[in-house]
Design an enzyme around this catalytic site. Structure first.
Site, PDB file in Angstrom:
ATOM      1  N   ASP A  10      -3.846 -18.600   0.377  1.00  0.00           N
ATOM      2  CA  ASP A  10      -4.944 -19.105  -0.367  1.00  0.00           C
ATOM      3  C   ASP A  10      -5.538 -20.401   0.603  1.00  0.00           C
ATOM      4  OD1 ASP A  10      -2.512 -20.756  -0.323  1.00  0.00           O
ATOM      5  OD2 ASP A  10      -2.471 -21.082  -2.370  1.00  0.00           O
ATOM      6  N   ASP A  45      -6.736  -7.202   3.653  1.00  0.00           N
ATOM      7  CA  ASP A  45      -7.943  -6.165   2.892  1.00  0.00           C
ATOM      8  C   ASP A  45      -8.960  -7.219   2.534  1.00  0.00           C
ATOM      9  OD1 ASP A  45      -9.288  -4.121   1.960  1.00  0.00           O
ATOM     10  OD2 ASP A  45      -8.485  -4.595  -0.221  1.00  0.00           O
ATOM     11  N   LYS A  81       2.438 -15.635   2.032  1.00  0.00           N
ATOM     12  CA  LYS A  81       2.374 -16.110   0.706  1.00  0.00           C
ATOM     13  C   LYS A  81       4.043 -16.531   0.734  1.00  0.00           C
ATOM     14  CE  LYS A  81       0.897 -18.225  -2.919  1.00  0.00           C
ATOM     15  NZ  LYS A  81       0.359 -19.391  -2.825  1.00  0.00           N
ATOM     16  N   TYR A 128       0.680  -1.059   0.055  1.00  0.00           N
ATOM     17  CA  TYR A 128       0.103  -0.032  -0.226  1.00  0.00           C
ATOM     18  C   TYR A 128       0.787   1.313   0.205  1.00  0.00           C
ATOM     19  CZ  TYR A 128      -4.682  -2.001   0.554  1.00  0.00           C
ATOM     20  OH  TYR A 128      -5.997  -2.706   0.047  1.00  0.00           O
ATOM     21  N   ASP A 132     -13.039  -8.694   3.720  1.00  0.00           N
ATOM     22  CA  ASP A 132     -14.286  -8.721   2.926  1.00  0.00           C
ATOM     23  C   ASP A 132     -14.841 -10.165   2.752  1.00  0.00           C
ATOM     24  OD1 ASP A 132     -14.208  -5.971   2.377  1.00  0.00           O
ATOM     25  OD2 ASP A 132     -14.758  -6.487   0.348  1.00  0.00           O
TER      26      ASP A 132
HETATM   27  C1  IPM Z   1     -10.586  -1.020   3.110  1.00  0.00           C
HETATM   28  C2  IPM Z   1     -10.581  -0.455   1.761  1.00  0.00           C
HETATM   29  C3  IPM Z   1      -9.432   0.213   1.438  1.00  0.00           C
HETATM   30  C4  IPM Z   1      -8.231  -0.827   1.518  1.00  0.00           C
HETATM   31  C5  IPM Z   1      -9.192   1.321   0.089  1.00  0.00           C
HETATM   32  C6  IPM Z   1     -10.638   2.229  -0.131  1.00  0.00           C
HETATM   33  C7  IPM Z   1      -7.959   1.947  -0.120  1.00  0.00           C
HETATM   34  O1  IPM Z   1     -10.935  -1.343   0.739  1.00  0.00           O
HETATM   35  O2  IPM Z   1     -10.521  -0.325   3.924  1.00  0.00           O
HETATM   36  O3  IPM Z   1     -10.770  -2.185   3.430  1.00  0.00           O
HETATM   37  O4  IPM Z   1      -7.843  -1.185   0.698  1.00  0.00           O
HETATM   38  O5  IPM Z   1      -7.579  -0.647   2.682  1.00  0.00           O
HETATM   39 MN    MN Z   2     -11.418  -3.293   1.696  1.00  0.00          MN
END
Ligand code: IPM
Ligand code: MN
Ligand code: NAD
Length: 361
Positions: A231, A255, A198, A147, A259
């Site tokens: 993975d 990240d 990884k 990042y 999700d």
């Molecule tokens: C998160 C988001 C951010 C990240 C983006 C918006 C840069 O996806 O906070 O999870 O990747 O950290």
């Molecule tokens: Mn995210």
């Protein structure tokens, strides 16, 4: 040490009872408004100060995150409450990077603490995996990895173009996030920490993770330290979420798996997170983004933002109020008082009303 956020009040002095509000873009405004109502009800003494930062402001005058605002956030606030950043009118997302990643990097908020917690069986997507099984936390490294923006492009726009994105792994950065995960596990009576990388393919940076993990783990002999390639971690999270108590990983993997974790715990509308530098100001935000596909319609789920207020109250030294927020969200879920994406029929505002009603009775 509080139990449901990673905050460590090492400074012993409580963080200032002032909260900076950064609604940002899209549904960020809609969900933050509901969180603000909860804060006002539960902690009327807190001073809430709004900051006009986001796509509108950027498009108006080019401002993203000015130095003086950053200094104000650092020195004058106990917590920062963020909606989301990202707007189709800014296709490069330059403002979002400068504001959101700007706060994470420049305030050195190296712990991104993301609970994966299913609050009610009905909303879990996995057969046989309920609230007991789906309950762990992810420690995502938040200040380096993929990042940093270090890299470059060469011969851009030609057939020979090259684009390089560098992954940064520092000994200090890796060690402190690993230690934060173990410290939290110890303080919260957890028995296991799983590190994910990884290193079978990325033999420099992730070999560093392997080595430092062994060293740090040795300092916590009562905690079982294990490792999974990312993975396999993704697969195991779906097959057997109950295998995990604490997962620690780098910025990009963190990240992605959060999700995935949000999906296991009822979706992005329920996933809250904290960005922490122990002893300093902390930033709280839903894991979801600005959702341009539903922005402006008043249908976004505000529960992730409201769960953030629970974390904020906990961080500001009011853990009983933090637990009340969590319990109330659990009751709303139980009663089916939810927004559309969870099968209910409430608007954002009505879902906020449901929380406020339960909190005030
Ligand atoms: C998160 C988001 C951010 C990240 C983006 C918006 C840069 O996806 O906070 O999870 O990747 O950290
Ligand atoms: Mn995210
Ligand atoms: P997103 O999280 O905004 O949306 C993904 C999907 O989930 C969409 O279908 C959306 O409608 C749904 N969703 C998200 N939050 C919801 C909620 N509270 N209630 C109901 N449904 C919800 O991800 P995206 O579409 O990839 O990104 C949109 C923008 O947000 C991009 O600019 C992205 O960079 C940004 N983003 C910002 C943050 C942040 O500020 N922390 C986080 C993620 C994405």
């Amino acid at each position: 040490m509080p139990t449901h956020t990673a905050s460590t009040h090492t400074a012993r002095v409580l963080p200032l009872p002032r909260v900076a509000l950064l609604p940002g873009d899209g549904i960020g405004h809609e969900v933050l408004a509901e969180g603000v109502r909860v804060l006002q009800l539960l902690a009327p003494d807190l001073e809430l100060v709004s900051f006009d930062l986001g796509a509108d402001r950027y498009l108006r005058d080019g401002t993203t995150l000015p130095d003086d605002v950053l200094e104000q956030l650092r020195t004058e606030f106990g917590a920062i409450f963020v909606g989301a950043f990202g707007d189709p009118r800014v296709p490069t997302s330059v403002h979002a990077k400068e504001i959101l990643l700007g706060m994470r990097f420049r305030l050195d908020l190296y712990v991104n603490f993301r609970p994966i917690r299913l609050y009610h069986d009905r909303y879990g997507p996995l057969r046989g995996k309920g609230t007991e099984e789906t309950n762990f936390v992810v420690f995502r490294e938040n200040t380096e990895g993929m990042y940093t923006g270090i890299g470059g492009q060469f011969k851009r726009g030609t057939e020979d173009e090259i684009a390089i994105e560098q992954e940064v792994n520092t000994r200090k950065g890796v060690e402190r996030i690993l230690r934060a995960a173990f410290e939290w596990a110890r303080a919260n009576g957890k028995a296991k920490v799983c590190m994910s990388d990884k290193s079978n393919a990325m033999r420099h940076g992730h070999e560093l993770w392997q080595r430092v993990f062994k060293l740090v783990a040795a300092e916590y002999p009562e905690i079982k330290a294990s490792h999974l390639y990312v993975d396999v971690l993704a697969m195991r999270m779906v097959q057997a979420p109950e295998s995990f108590e604490v997962v620690v990983t780098n910025n990009l993997f963190g990240d992605i798996i959060t999700d995935l974790g949000a999906a296991l715990a009822g979706g992005l509308g329920l996933a809250a997170s904290a960005n922490i530098h122990p002893g300093g100001v902390a930033m709280f935000e839903p894991v979801h983004g600005s959702a341009p596909d539903i922005a402006g319609q008043g249908i976004a789920n505000p529960f992730a933002a409201i769960l953030c207020t629970g974390m904020i109250l906990d961080h500001l030294g009011r853990p009983a109020l933090g637990r009340r927020v969590e319990d109330t969200i659990r009751r709303c879920l139980d009663q089916g008082q939810v927004t559309r994406e969870l099968g209910g029929n409430l608007s954002t505002r009505e879902a906020g009303d449901a929380v406020l009603n339960l909190l005030s009775h």
